[in-house]
Design a protein around this motif. Structure first.
Motif, PDB file in Angstrom:
ATOM      1  N   LEU A 164      79.016  33.900  87.134  1.00  0.00           N
ATOM      2  CA  LEU A 164      77.819  34.256  87.892  1.00  0.00           C
ATOM      3  C   LEU A 164      77.251  33.073  88.680  1.00  0.00           C
ATOM      4  O   LEU A 164      76.210  33.194  89.310  1.00  0.00           O
ATOM      5  N   GLY A 165      77.930  31.939  88.617  1.00  0.00           N
ATOM      6  CA  GLY A 165      77.523  30.798  89.421  1.00  0.00           C
ATOM      7  C   GLY A 165      76.877  29.652  88.673  1.00  0.00           C
ATOM      8  O   GLY A 165      76.545  28.643  89.278  1.00  0.00           O
ATOM      9  N   THR A 166      76.686  29.773  87.368  1.00  0.00           N
ATOM     10  CA  THR A 166      76.129  28.669  86.591  1.00  0.00           C
ATOM     11  C   THR A 166      77.159  27.556  86.506  1.00  0.00           C
ATOM     12  O   THR A 166      78.334  27.817  86.258  1.00  0.00           O
ATOM     13  N   LYS A 167      76.724  26.333  86.708  1.00  0.00           N
ATOM     14  CA  LYS A 167      77.652  25.200  86.668  1.00  0.00           C
ATOM     15  C   LYS A 167      77.904  24.796  85.224  1.00  0.00           C
ATOM     16  O   LYS A 167      77.045  24.188  84.577  1.00  0.00           O
ATOM     17  N   ILE A 168      79.068  25.179  84.730  1.00  0.00           N
ATOM     18  CA  ILE A 168      79.510  24.813  83.387  1.00  0.00           C
ATOM     19  C   ILE A 168      80.934  24.299  83.536  1.00  0.00           C
ATOM     20  O   ILE A 168      81.788  25.001  84.080  1.00  0.00           O
ATOM     21  N   SER A 169      81.216  23.107  83.052  1.00  0.00           N
ATOM     22  CA  SER A 169      82.557  22.549  83.197  1.00  0.00           C
ATOM     23  C   SER A 169      83.543  23.319  82.323  1.00  0.00           C
ATOM     24  O   SER A 169      83.182  23.868  81.281  1.00  0.00           O
ATOM     25  N   PRO A 170      84.811  23.353  82.746  1.00  0.00           N
ATOM     26  CA  PRO A 170      85.828  24.030  81.932  1.00  0.00           C
ATOM     27  C   PRO A 170      85.960  23.436  80.526  1.00  0.00           C
ATOM     28  O   PRO A 170      86.237  24.158  79.575  1.00  0.00           O
ATOM     29  N   SER A 171      85.735  22.136  80.373  1.00  0.00           N
ATOM     30  CA  SER A 171      85.854  21.544  79.036  1.00  0.00           C
ATOM     31  C   SER A 171      84.765  22.061  78.093  1.00  0.00           C
ATOM     32  O   SER A 171      84.986  22.183  76.894  1.00  0.00           O
ATOM     33  N   ALA A 172      83.596  22.395  78.644  1.00  0.00           N
ATOM     34  CA  ALA A 172      82.535  22.959  77.801  1.00  0.00           C
ATOM     35  C   ALA A 172      82.925  24.348  77.315  1.00  0.00           C
ATOM     36  O   ALA A 172      82.523  24.758  76.224  1.00  0.00           O
ATOM     37  N   LEU A 173      83.712  25.074  78.104  1.00  0.00           N
ATOM     38  CA  LEU A 173      84.188  26.399  77.679  1.00  0.00           C
ATOM     39  C   LEU A 173      85.081  26.291  76.446  1.00  0.00           C
ATOM     40  O   LEU A 173      85.232  27.251  75.702  1.00  0.00           O
ATOM     41  N   ASP A 186      81.922  34.889  66.513  1.00  0.00           N
ATOM     42  CA  ASP A 186      80.899  34.017  67.095  1.00  0.00           C
ATOM     43  C   ASP A 186      81.497  33.081  68.138  1.00  0.00           C
ATOM     44  O   ASP A 186      80.914  32.857  69.196  1.00  0.00           O
ATOM     45  N   GLY A 187      82.668  32.532  67.840  1.00  0.00           N
ATOM     46  CA  GLY A 187      83.338  31.671  68.819  1.00  0.00           C
ATOM     47  C   GLY A 187      83.740  32.446  70.056  1.00  0.00           C
ATOM     48  O   GLY A 187      83.567  31.976  71.189  1.00  0.00           O
ATOM     49  N   GLY A 188      84.267  33.655  69.862  1.00  0.00           N
ATOM     50  CA  GLY A 188      84.639  34.500  70.997  1.00  0.00           C
ATOM     51  C   GLY A 188      83.435  34.924  71.821  1.00  0.00           C
ATOM     52  O   GLY A 188      83.489  34.940  73.054  1.00  0.00           O
ATOM     53  N   LEU A 189      82.347  35.250  71.150  1.00  0.00           N
ATOM     54  CA  LEU A 189      81.117  35.610  71.867  1.00  0.00           C
ATOM     55  C   LEU A 189      80.595  34.437  72.683  1.00  0.00           C
ATOM     56  O   LEU A 189      80.160  34.611  73.817  1.00  0.00           O
ATOM     57  N   ALA A 190      80.623  33.247  72.100  1.00  0.00           N
ATOM     58  CA  ALA A 190      80.169  32.055  72.830  1.00  0.00           C
ATOM     59  C   ALA A 190      81.017  31.848  74.072  1.00  0.00           C
ATOM     60  O   ALA A 190      80.492  31.589  75.162  1.00  0.00           O
ATOM     61  N   TRP A 191      82.325  31.959  73.925  1.00  0.00           N
ATOM     62  CA  TRP A 191      83.215  31.784  75.072  1.00  0.00           C
ATOM     63  C   TRP A 191      82.940  32.844  76.135  1.00  0.00           C
ATOM     64  O   TRP A 191      82.878  32.533  77.327  1.00  0.00           O
ATOM     65  N   MET A 192      82.761  34.106  75.720  1.00  0.00           N
ATOM     66  CA  MET A 192      82.503  35.172  76.698  1.00  0.00           C
ATOM     67  C   MET A 192      81.178  34.975  77.427  1.00  0.00           C
ATOM     68  O   MET A 192      81.104  35.180  78.640  1.00  0.00           O
ATOM     69  N   VAL A 193      80.130  34.576  76.711  1.00  0.00           N
ATOM     70  CA  VAL A 193      78.832  34.341  77.355  1.00  0.00           C
ATOM     71  C   VAL A 193      78.946  33.199  78.360  1.00  0.00           C
ATOM     72  O   VAL A 193      78.466  33.294  79.489  1.00  0.00           O
ATOM     73  N   LEU A 194      79.595  32.095  77.950  1.00  0.00           N
ATOM     74  CA  LEU A 194      79.760  30.968  78.865  1.00  0.00           C
ATOM     75  C   LEU A 194      80.604  31.346  80.076  1.00  0.00           C
ATOM     76  O   LEU A 194      80.297  30.962  81.207  1.00  0.00           O
ATOM     77  N   TRP A 195      81.673  32.079  79.845  1.00  0.00           N
ATOM     78  CA  TRP A 195      82.535  32.508  80.949  1.00  0.00           C
ATOM     79  C   TRP A 195      81.761  33.415  81.910  1.00  0.00           C
ATOM     80  O   TRP A 195      81.870  33.273  83.131  1.00  0.00           O
ATOM     81  N   LEU A 196      80.971  34.321  81.366  1.00  0.00           N
ATOM     82  CA  LEU A 196      80.167  35.212  82.210  1.00  0.00           C
ATOM     83  C   LEU A 196      79.157  34.411  83.026  1.00  0.00           C
ATOM     84  O   LEU A 196      79.018  34.626  84.238  1.00  0.00           O
TER      85      LEU A 196
END
Length: 126
Positions: free
Chosen positions: A79-88, A65-75
């Motif tokens: 793709l251009g969504t603004k997500i800070s690296p700390s949220a990753l 689940d943690g890995g999936l969350a990280w992969m979805v956020l990274w993807l």
């Protein structure tokens, strides 16, 4: 087992921390954070809870689940969504804590899953 009940609880248990992290630390607008939270919840429920948890147990499903969350956020970030690296970092950590400590044990009781995974070898199911 009621998938509606389990998915609703997972949406609340994961959704509140995920939404707060994405809005505050991640710098996402609330509508984007809400959509991302719903996406994370559905992906984690289908893959982590319905496929991995019954076969491999709580520890493997929690890590997945943690890995999936990280992969979805990274993807989404790629793709251009603004997500800070700390949220990753912080979002998967928060979800790991919620999943492993609260949701998977609940789902185990609801569905009658063995928290150690399937019975193998000489180990007896309770």
């Amino acid at each position: 087992m009621s998938h509606t009940r389990a998915l609703s609880l997972k949406s609340l248990a994961n959704g509140i921390p995920a939404f707060l992290i994405l809005v505050t630390i991640g710098g996402m607008p609330w509508l984007g954070a809400l959509a991302t939270t719903l996406l994370l919840t559905v992906v984690a429920y289908v893959v982590g809870d319905m496929l991995i948890l019954p076969k491999a147990g709580n520890l493997v499903a929690t890590i997945a689940d943690g890995g999936l969350a990280w992969m979805v956020l990274w993807l989404l970030r790629s793709l251009g969504t603004k997500i800070s690296p700390s949220a990753l970092f912080w979002l998967p950590v928060a979800l790991l804590a919620v999943e492993g400590l609260f949701f998977h044990p609940y789902l185990k009781r609801l569905a009658g899953l063995d928290s150690l995974g399937p019975a193998v070898g000489g180990r007896m199911r309770p």
